[in-house]
Write a protein that holds these residues in place. Sequence first.
Motif, PDB file in Angstrom:
ATOM      1  N   LEU A  15       0.867  -1.360   0.499  1.00 39.34           N
ATOM      2  CA  LEU A  15      -0.331  -0.675  -0.279  1.00 39.34           C
ATOM      3  C   LEU A  15       0.882   1.266   0.054  1.00 39.34           C
ATOM      4  CD1 LEU A  15      -3.074  -0.819   2.335  1.00 39.34           C
ATOM      5  CD2 LEU A  15      -2.870  -0.917   0.299  1.00 39.34           C
ATOM      6  N   LEU A  16       1.844   1.153   1.235  1.00 39.33           N
ATOM      7  CA  LEU A  16       2.727   2.735   0.937  1.00 39.33           C
ATOM      8  C   LEU A  16       3.437   3.049  -0.191  1.00 39.33           C
ATOM      9  CD1 LEU A  16       4.248   2.663   4.817  1.00 39.33           C
ATOM     10  CD2 LEU A  16       2.814   3.842   3.300  1.00 39.33           C
ATOM     11  N   ALA A  17       4.239   1.668  -1.364  1.00 38.86           N
ATOM     12  CA  ALA A  17       4.663   1.470  -2.222  1.00 38.86           C
ATOM     13  C   ALA A  17       3.902   2.619  -3.284  1.00 38.86           C
ATOM     14  CB  ALA A  17       5.746   0.527  -2.361  1.00 38.86           C
ATOM     15  N   GLY A  21       5.660   5.356  -4.341  1.00 41.27           N
ATOM     16  CA  GLY A  21       6.672   4.427  -5.110  1.00 41.27           C
ATOM     17  C   GLY A  21       6.333   5.490  -6.769  1.00 41.27           C
ATOM     18  N   PRO A  22       7.886   4.466  -7.371  1.00 41.94           N
ATOM     19  CA  PRO A  22       7.111   4.627  -9.116  1.00 41.94           C
ATOM     20  C   PRO A  22       6.620   3.748  -9.405  1.00 41.94           C
ATOM     21  CG  PRO A  22      10.037   3.716  -8.352  1.00 41.94           C
ATOM     22  CD  PRO A  22       8.770   3.936  -6.976  1.00 41.94           C
ATOM     23  N   THR A  23       6.472   4.818 -10.615  1.00 43.85           N
ATOM     24  CA  THR A  23       5.087   3.263 -11.828  1.00 43.85           C
ATOM     25  C   THR A  23       5.955   2.349 -12.040  1.00 43.85           C
ATOM     26  OG1 THR A  23       5.497   5.398 -13.047  1.00 43.85           O
ATOM     27  CG2 THR A  23       3.709   5.452 -11.676  1.00 43.85           C
ATOM     28  N   ASP A  24       6.797   2.302 -12.303  1.00 38.96           N
ATOM     29  CA  ASP A  24       7.839   1.955 -13.113  1.00 38.96           C
ATOM     30  C   ASP A  24       8.107   0.173 -12.527  1.00 38.96           C
ATOM     31  OD1 ASP A  24       9.684   2.966 -11.589  1.00 38.96           O
ATOM     32  OD2 ASP A  24      11.470   2.229 -12.584  1.00 38.96           O
ATOM     33  N   TYR A  37       6.666  -2.689  -9.575  1.00 33.71           N
ATOM     34  CA  TYR A  37       7.044  -2.305  -8.233  1.00 33.71           C
ATOM     35  C   TYR A  37       6.454  -2.666  -7.068  1.00 33.71           C
ATOM     36  CZ  TYR A  37       9.535   1.329  -5.157  1.00 33.71           C
ATOM     37  OH  TYR A  37       9.973   2.065  -3.990  1.00 33.71           O
ATOM     38  N   ALA A  38       5.024  -2.192  -6.287  1.00 31.01           N
ATOM     39  CA  ALA A  38       4.647  -2.338  -4.968  1.00 31.01           C
ATOM     40  C   ALA A  38       4.567  -3.501  -5.231  1.00 31.01           C
ATOM     41  CB  ALA A  38       2.915  -1.430  -5.334  1.00 31.01           C
TER      42      ALA A  38
END
Length: 313
Positions: A15-17, A21-24, A37-38
């Motif tokens: 959830l935090l990522a 976080g980035p989308t790549d 990534y997440a």
Amino acid sequence: MFVGHAFLAFGLATLLARRFGPTDSPSILSGRIALRYAVGVGLAAALFASLPDVDVVHAAFQVVSLPGDSTAFDHFWAATDDRHRTTTHSLVVAVLGSLGFVLWVRRRWAGWLALSGIVLLAAVTDGVVAGAVMVLFATGGVIVATVADEIGLPARAIGGAALLGLLVHPFTDLLTGEPPAFLAPLDIMPIANRVEPFADPTANLLLAFGTELAVIWFGLLVGVTALGIDPRRHVHVGAVIGVAYAPMAFVLDGASVDRAVPFVATILPVGLAGAVNRDRPWTITGVTTFVLTGLAAISLALFAFAVVQVTLA
């Protein structure tokens, strides 16, 4: 908790990522399999959250010298009292270990020095066995950090996953056993007893098992949602077979956290209800249906057991 640590850490980290976080996406198996990534960060956090339980290896080695009147199972859990939930479950070690794993990813020599310092600290303050356990802890963390680095996760994400996973673990142990040594190697015990809010020991068992189920549901739902899967399509009507577990409340009279084996051993097979589905078992769809339907069946079994238990009380 057995697997709840990992599922809780996975859900929170994912959830935090997804939020920050980035989308790549990194990839695994030399770029042949894309991994969001997440989800990658969540998996790293789950593995780090499982790492503190490496201390049970110490007990496993002791099973080879069984007393004559002891079973392997009894002796194993008795042996864990000596080392389990001590140094590896410390919040102090969680912070220092996370720093060491980040340094390992950035500069191998710096990480080696930091993790060696943690091992030395454990050995000096708690003995050679504690130091040996911390060697296993550090080695396991290095493996997770290295794999996470190889699939493309940045050092900051690896450090965050390590910190989250290691911090989550000791708190999720509070319902099922002696409180961890939160501040080891400091001789301070902020929580002295297991959390047992009910006078009825069976109610405390149901709370602990229900909490485990809840965090497993949380992690699974976060994961399948992150992968673009609608979980509602993967729970079929066969889950209602779980209700048939209700009469076990009459059989397992006096079940408690300390006497949980018969309860756990009989309720978990209810999850095999997930195998009765039309999806091919070796596909992603089939596995998802099996897991979610099985978990739904176990959840209904717990609810039915609890209803009968309350009625009996």
